[in-house]
Scaffold this motif. Structure first.
Motif, PDB file in Angstrom:
ATOM      1  N   ALA A 153     -88.290  56.856 -25.176  1.00 29.53           N
ATOM      2  CA  ALA A 153     -87.512  56.482 -26.362  1.00 29.53           C
ATOM      3  C   ALA A 153     -87.225  54.988 -26.361  1.00 29.53           C
ATOM      4  O   ALA A 153     -87.238  54.342 -25.314  1.00 29.53           O
ATOM      5  CB  ALA A 153     -86.200  57.269 -26.398  1.00 29.53           C
ATOM      6  N   LEU A 154     -86.974  54.500 -27.564  1.00 30.35           N
ATOM      7  CA  LEU A 154     -86.587  53.093 -27.737  1.00 30.35           C
ATOM      8  C   LEU A 154     -85.249  53.103 -28.466  1.00 30.35           C
ATOM      9  O   LEU A 154     -85.104  53.776 -29.489  1.00 30.35           O
ATOM     10  CB  LEU A 154     -87.653  52.373 -28.559  1.00 30.35           C
ATOM     11  N   LEU A 155     -84.293  52.371 -27.903  1.00 30.50           N
ATOM     12  CA  LEU A 155     -82.975  52.289 -28.536  1.00 30.50           C
ATOM     13  C   LEU A 155     -82.726  50.864 -29.002  1.00 30.50           C
ATOM     14  O   LEU A 155     -82.805  49.922 -28.214  1.00 30.50           O
ATOM     15  CB  LEU A 155     -81.893  52.691 -27.514  1.00 30.50           C
ATOM     16  N   LEU A 156     -82.444  50.711 -30.281  1.00 26.48           N
ATOM     17  CA  LEU A 156     -81.949  49.428 -30.772  1.00 26.48           C
ATOM     18  C   LEU A 156     -80.430  49.571 -30.823  1.00 26.48           C
ATOM     19  O   LEU A 156     -79.891  50.299 -31.667  1.00 26.48           O
ATOM     20  CB  LEU A 156     -82.524  49.103 -32.156  1.00 26.48           C
ATOM     21  N   GLY A 157     -79.768  48.920 -29.881  1.00 23.63           N
ATOM     22  CA  GLY A 157     -78.325  49.109 -29.746  1.00 23.63           C
ATOM     23  C   GLY A 157     -77.551  48.270 -30.748  1.00 23.63           C
ATOM     24  O   GLY A 157     -78.068  47.301 -31.325  1.00 23.63           O
ATOM     25  N   GLU A 158     -76.267  48.624 -30.920  1.00 25.20           N
ATOM     26  CA  GLU A 158     -75.462  47.845 -31.870  1.00 25.20           C
ATOM     27  C   GLU A 158     -75.141  46.462 -31.326  1.00 25.20           C
ATOM     28  O   GLU A 158     -74.675  45.596 -32.066  1.00 25.20           O
ATOM     29  CB  GLU A 158     -74.200  48.590 -32.294  1.00 25.20           C
ATOM     30  N   ASP A 159     -75.451  46.234 -30.044  1.00 22.45           N
ATOM     31  CA  ASP A 159     -75.316  44.881 -29.491  1.00 22.45           C
ATOM     32  C   ASP A 159     -76.548  44.036 -29.818  1.00 22.45           C
ATOM     33  O   ASP A 159     -76.667  42.898 -29.383  1.00 22.45           O
ATOM     34  CB  ASP A 159     -75.113  44.956 -27.964  1.00 22.45           C
ATOM     35  N   GLY A 160     -77.500  44.604 -30.562  1.00 21.56           N
ATOM     36  CA  GLY A 160     -78.695  43.858 -30.969  1.00 21.56           C
ATOM     37  C   GLY A 160     -79.824  43.911 -29.953  1.00 21.56           C
ATOM     38  O   GLY A 160     -80.921  43.418 -30.195  1.00 21.56           O
ATOM     39  N   GLN A 161     -79.556  44.522 -28.806  1.00 23.66           N
ATOM     40  CA  GLN A 161     -80.586  44.577 -27.745  1.00 23.66           C
ATOM     41  C   GLN A 161     -81.497  45.783 -27.908  1.00 23.66           C
ATOM     42  O   GLN A 161     -81.065  46.833 -28.394  1.00 23.66           O
ATOM     43  CB  GLN A 161     -79.896  44.719 -26.398  1.00 23.66           C
ATOM     44  N   VAL A 162     -82.734  45.612 -27.459  1.00 28.30           N
ATOM     45  CA  VAL A 162     -83.671  46.734 -27.436  1.00 28.30           C
ATOM     46  C   VAL A 162     -83.709  47.296 -26.018  1.00 28.30           C
ATOM     47  O   VAL A 162     -83.919  46.560 -25.048  1.00 28.30           O
ATOM     48  CB  VAL A 162     -85.093  46.280 -27.842  1.00 28.30           C
ATOM     49  N   TYR A 163     -83.442  48.585 -25.886  1.00 27.44           N
ATOM     50  CA  TYR A 163     -83.512  49.281 -24.597  1.00 27.44           C
ATOM     51  C   TYR A 163     -84.706  50.222 -24.676  1.00 27.44           C
ATOM     52  O   TYR A 163     -84.907  50.916 -25.667  1.00 27.44           O
ATOM     53  CB  TYR A 163     -82.245  50.112 -24.357  1.00 27.44           C
ATOM     54  N   ARG A 164     -85.511  50.255 -23.621  1.00 25.81           N
ATOM     55  CA  ARG A 164     -86.726  51.079 -23.672  1.00 25.81           C
ATOM     56  C   ARG A 164     -86.868  51.812 -22.347  1.00 25.81           C
ATOM     57  O   ARG A 164     -86.758  51.216 -21.278  1.00 25.81           O
ATOM     58  CB  ARG A 164     -87.940  50.160 -23.908  1.00 25.81           C
ATOM     59  N   ARG A 165     -87.100  53.099 -22.417  1.00 27.37           N
ATOM     60  CA  ARG A 165     -87.343  53.884 -21.207  1.00 27.37           C
ATOM     61  C   ARG A 165     -88.470  54.867 -21.450  1.00 27.37           C
ATOM     62  O   ARG A 165     -88.579  55.429 -22.534  1.00 27.37           O
ATOM     63  CB  ARG A 165     -86.098  54.693 -20.820  1.00 27.37           C
ATOM     64  N   GLN A 166     -89.277  55.077 -20.420  1.00 27.98           N
ATOM     65  CA  GLN A 166     -90.331  56.082 -20.490  1.00 27.98           C
ATOM     66  C   GLN A 166     -89.754  57.444 -20.110  1.00 27.98           C
ATOM     67  O   GLN A 166     -88.767  57.522 -19.384  1.00 27.98           O
ATOM     68  CB  GLN A 166     -91.453  55.725 -19.496  1.00 27.98           C
ATOM     69  N   SER A 167     -90.410  58.493 -20.554  1.00 31.42           N
ATOM     70  CA  SER A 167     -90.060  59.841 -20.066  1.00 31.42           C
ATOM     71  C   SER A 167     -90.566  59.959 -18.634  1.00 31.42           C
ATOM     72  O   SER A 167     -91.573  59.354 -18.289  1.00 31.42           O
ATOM     73  CB  SER A 167     -90.760  60.913 -20.888  1.00 31.42           C
ATOM     74  N   PRO A 168     -89.903  60.769 -17.840  1.00 33.13           N
ATOM     75  CA  PRO A 168     -90.417  61.003 -16.486  1.00 33.13           C
ATOM     76  C   PRO A 168     -91.658  61.891 -16.550  1.00 33.13           C
ATOM     77  O   PRO A 168     -91.895  62.545 -17.572  1.00 33.13           O
ATOM     78  CB  PRO A 168     -89.268  61.743 -15.808  1.00 33.13           C
ATOM     79  N   ASN A 169     -92.426  61.919 -15.474  1.00 32.62           N
ATOM     80  CA  ASN A 169     -93.561  62.846 -15.425  1.00 32.62           C
ATOM     81  C   ASN A 169     -93.049  64.262 -15.264  1.00 32.62           C
ATOM     82  O   ASN A 169     -92.045  64.491 -14.604  1.00 32.62           O
ATOM     83  CB  ASN A 169     -94.467  62.512 -14.230  1.00 32.62           C
ATOM     84  N   GLY A 170     -93.748  65.186 -15.844  1.00 28.83           N
ATOM     85  CA  GLY A 170     -93.356  66.588 -15.731  1.00 28.83           C
ATOM     86  C   GLY A 170     -94.266  67.418 -16.600  1.00 28.83           C
ATOM     87  O   GLY A 170     -95.053  66.884 -17.381  1.00 28.83           O
ATOM     88  N   THR A 171     -94.149  68.723 -16.458  1.00 29.98           N
ATOM     89  CA  THR A 171     -95.015  69.606 -17.240  1.00 29.98           C
ATOM     90  C   THR A 171     -94.281  70.095 -18.472  1.00 29.98           C
ATOM     91  O   THR A 171     -93.190  70.686 -18.378  1.00 29.98           O
ATOM     92  CB  THR A 171     -95.435  70.827 -16.376  1.00 29.98           C
ATOM     93  N   LEU A 172     -94.878  69.839 -19.630  1.00 26.71           N
ATOM     94  CA  LEU A 172     -94.288  70.295 -20.884  1.00 26.71           C
ATOM     95  C   LEU A 172     -94.345  71.822 -20.917  1.00 26.71           C
ATOM     96  O   LEU A 172     -95.405  72.418 -20.752  1.00 26.71           O
ATOM     97  CB  LEU A 172     -95.088  69.707 -22.060  1.00 26.71           C
ATOM     98  N   VAL A 173     -93.190  72.436 -21.156  1.00 28.73           N
ATOM     99  CA  VAL A 173     -93.156  73.901 -21.290  1.00 28.73           C
ATOM    100  C   VAL A 173     -92.888  74.273 -22.744  1.00 28.73           C
ATOM    101  O   VAL A 173     -93.578  75.083 -23.337  1.00 28.73           O
ATOM    102  CB  VAL A 173     -92.091  74.526 -20.354  1.00 28.73           C
ATOM    103  N   ASN A 174     -91.876  73.652 -23.336  1.00 28.07           N
ATOM    104  CA  ASN A 174     -91.519  73.943 -24.726  1.00 28.07           C
ATOM    105  C   ASN A 174     -90.645  72.802 -25.229  1.00 28.07           C
ATOM    106  O   ASN A 174     -89.524  72.634 -24.760  1.00 28.07           O
ATOM    107  CB  ASN A 174     -90.757  75.284 -24.777  1.00 28.07           C
ATOM    108  N   SER A 175     -91.150  72.022 -26.166  1.00 24.15           N
ATOM    109  CA  SER A 175     -90.390  70.834 -26.591  1.00 24.15           C
ATOM    110  C   SER A 175     -89.401  71.136 -27.717  1.00 24.15           C
ATOM    111  O   SER A 175     -88.698  70.237 -28.168  1.00 24.15           O
ATOM    112  CB  SER A 175     -91.345  69.714 -27.010  1.00 24.15           C
ATOM    113  N   VAL A 176     -89.319  72.396 -28.152  1.00 29.92           N
ATOM    114  CA  VAL A 176     -88.351  72.714 -29.217  1.00 29.92           C
ATOM    115  C   VAL A 176     -86.945  72.450 -28.681  1.00 29.92           C
ATOM    116  O   VAL A 176     -86.569  72.976 -27.636  1.00 29.92           O
ATOM    117  CB  VAL A 176     -88.471  74.198 -29.655  1.00 29.92           C
TER     118      VAL A 176
END
Ligand code: ADP
Ligand code: FBP
Length: 301
Positions: free
Chosen positions: A224-247
């Motif tokens: 996800a990418l977060l544009l914070g109210e402080d004007g900064q862009v925060y970016r993090r990757q998802s961890p590795n793992g096996t998708l089971v159900n994304s609902v």
């Protein structure tokens, strides 16, 4: 207190099979029924993290009763308005080589029931959080979220909106605390396809310029990418793992963000980390993540 509103709750009928072929008879190899709808999922994950919330919205018929029963059985605190006619929808989720969903339409909501919900929302107090999440049935005006934000203006209530199209676009001028489009929904708002972080940031900045305080853009397996109210862009990757159900992964992310924001007293980096932890933990499990599932992913981030 956090209140979540689900205008159009669902029973999520989740079926697993190795392959799914459109136009053919497909047979499930595993099937489950869960209470669903975005606000309900947000509340359930908040509950898993020991954060109290109340679920508001409309239910109808035998499906509606089952949604309420399952929500309560999973620790939910509900104050749904019961419609006299129709049935809450059943959303079909096929998990095979790919994920496919058919989301139902939902029952007609008469004007007096809509007014009853607005009256409930009027009782919120300064410091409360209101989460408006998910689609609305087609007979409800698509400025309904906007009408709600207008009523709440200046009352010190923190509003989160997880919706798409006009439902989302119309609320932005009321300065919601958080919106959480996925990259596809964000692109739809501007009629563009978004591929890079730079392109996503440009659109997120436009939404912020229009009023949104924090813009959290979820990117499925890319984090996800977060544009914070402080004007900064925060970016993090998802961890590795096996998708089971994304609902419910997106809804879990909203719950995780709120939990992280509260626990850290407003640290946006921490809120994003908890959002991704909860979202990915749900994606890696059959249903919504438990506290232990979330802690495990958090520790690996
Ligand atoms: N395949 C995946 N692998 C790891 N994490 C995932 C996956 N899909 C979703 N997630 C997690 O859930 C969050 C929300 O997922 P996303 O699919 O973007 O939301 P939505 O369900 O609202 O479209 C992501 O930011 C990520 O943390
Ligand atoms: O209100 P909508 O947009 O039809 O979405 C409802 C569906 O989304 C869900 O809330 C899951 O949403 P996410 O996967 O985006 O978290 C399901 O429980 C439900 O079936």
């Amino acid at each position: 207190m956090i209140y979540t509103v689900t205008f159009n709750p669902s029973l999520d009928y989740v079926v697993h099979m190795k392959t799914f072929t459109a136009g053919d008879i497909n047979r499930a190899e595993q099937e489950m029924i869960y209470p669903g709808g975005k606000g309900i999922n947000v509340s359930l994950v908040l509950g898993n993290l020991h954060i109290p919330s109340k679920m508001l919205g409309f239910i109808a018929g035998f499906t509606g009763r089952e949604i309420e029963r399952l929500a309560k059985a999973n620790g939910g605190d509900t104050d749904f308005i019961v419609l006299d006619e129709g049935c809450s929808r059943i959303n079909l989720k096929v998990s095979a080589d790919d994920e496919t969903a058919v989301n139902g339409m939902g029952p007609h909501i008469p004007e007096e029931k809509l007014q009853a919900l607005l009256t409930q929302i009027d009782t919120l107090k300064a410091g409360d959080t209101l989460v408006l999440a998910g689609s609305i049935s087609s007979d409800i005006p698509d400025d309904i979220y906007e009408q709600i934000l207008k009523r709440l203006q200046g009352r010190g209530i923190r509003v989160v909106v997880d919706a798409t199209g006009d439902l989302l676009k119309n609320v932005i001028k009321y300065k919601p605390f958080l919106i959480k489009p996925n990259n596809f929904e964000l692109g739809e708002l501007f009629s563009v396809d978004l591929h890079t972080d730079e392109e996503i940031t440009v659109c997120a900045k436009q939404l912020q310029a229009m009023g949104a305080r924090n813009v959290l853009v979820s990117l499925g397996g890319d984090g996800a990418l977060l544009l914070g109210e402080d004007g900064q862009v925060y970016r993090r990757q998802s961890p590795n793992g096996t998708l089971v159900n994304s609902v419910g992964a997106g809804d879990s992310m909203v719950a995780g963000f709120l939990a992280g924001f509260e626990a850290s007293k407003g640290d946006l980096n921490e809120a994003l980390k908890m959002g991704i932890s909860a979202g990915s933990a749900s994606a890696f499990h059959e249903w919504l993540a438990t506290e232990d599932d979330i802690k495990e992913v958090y520790a690996a981030l």
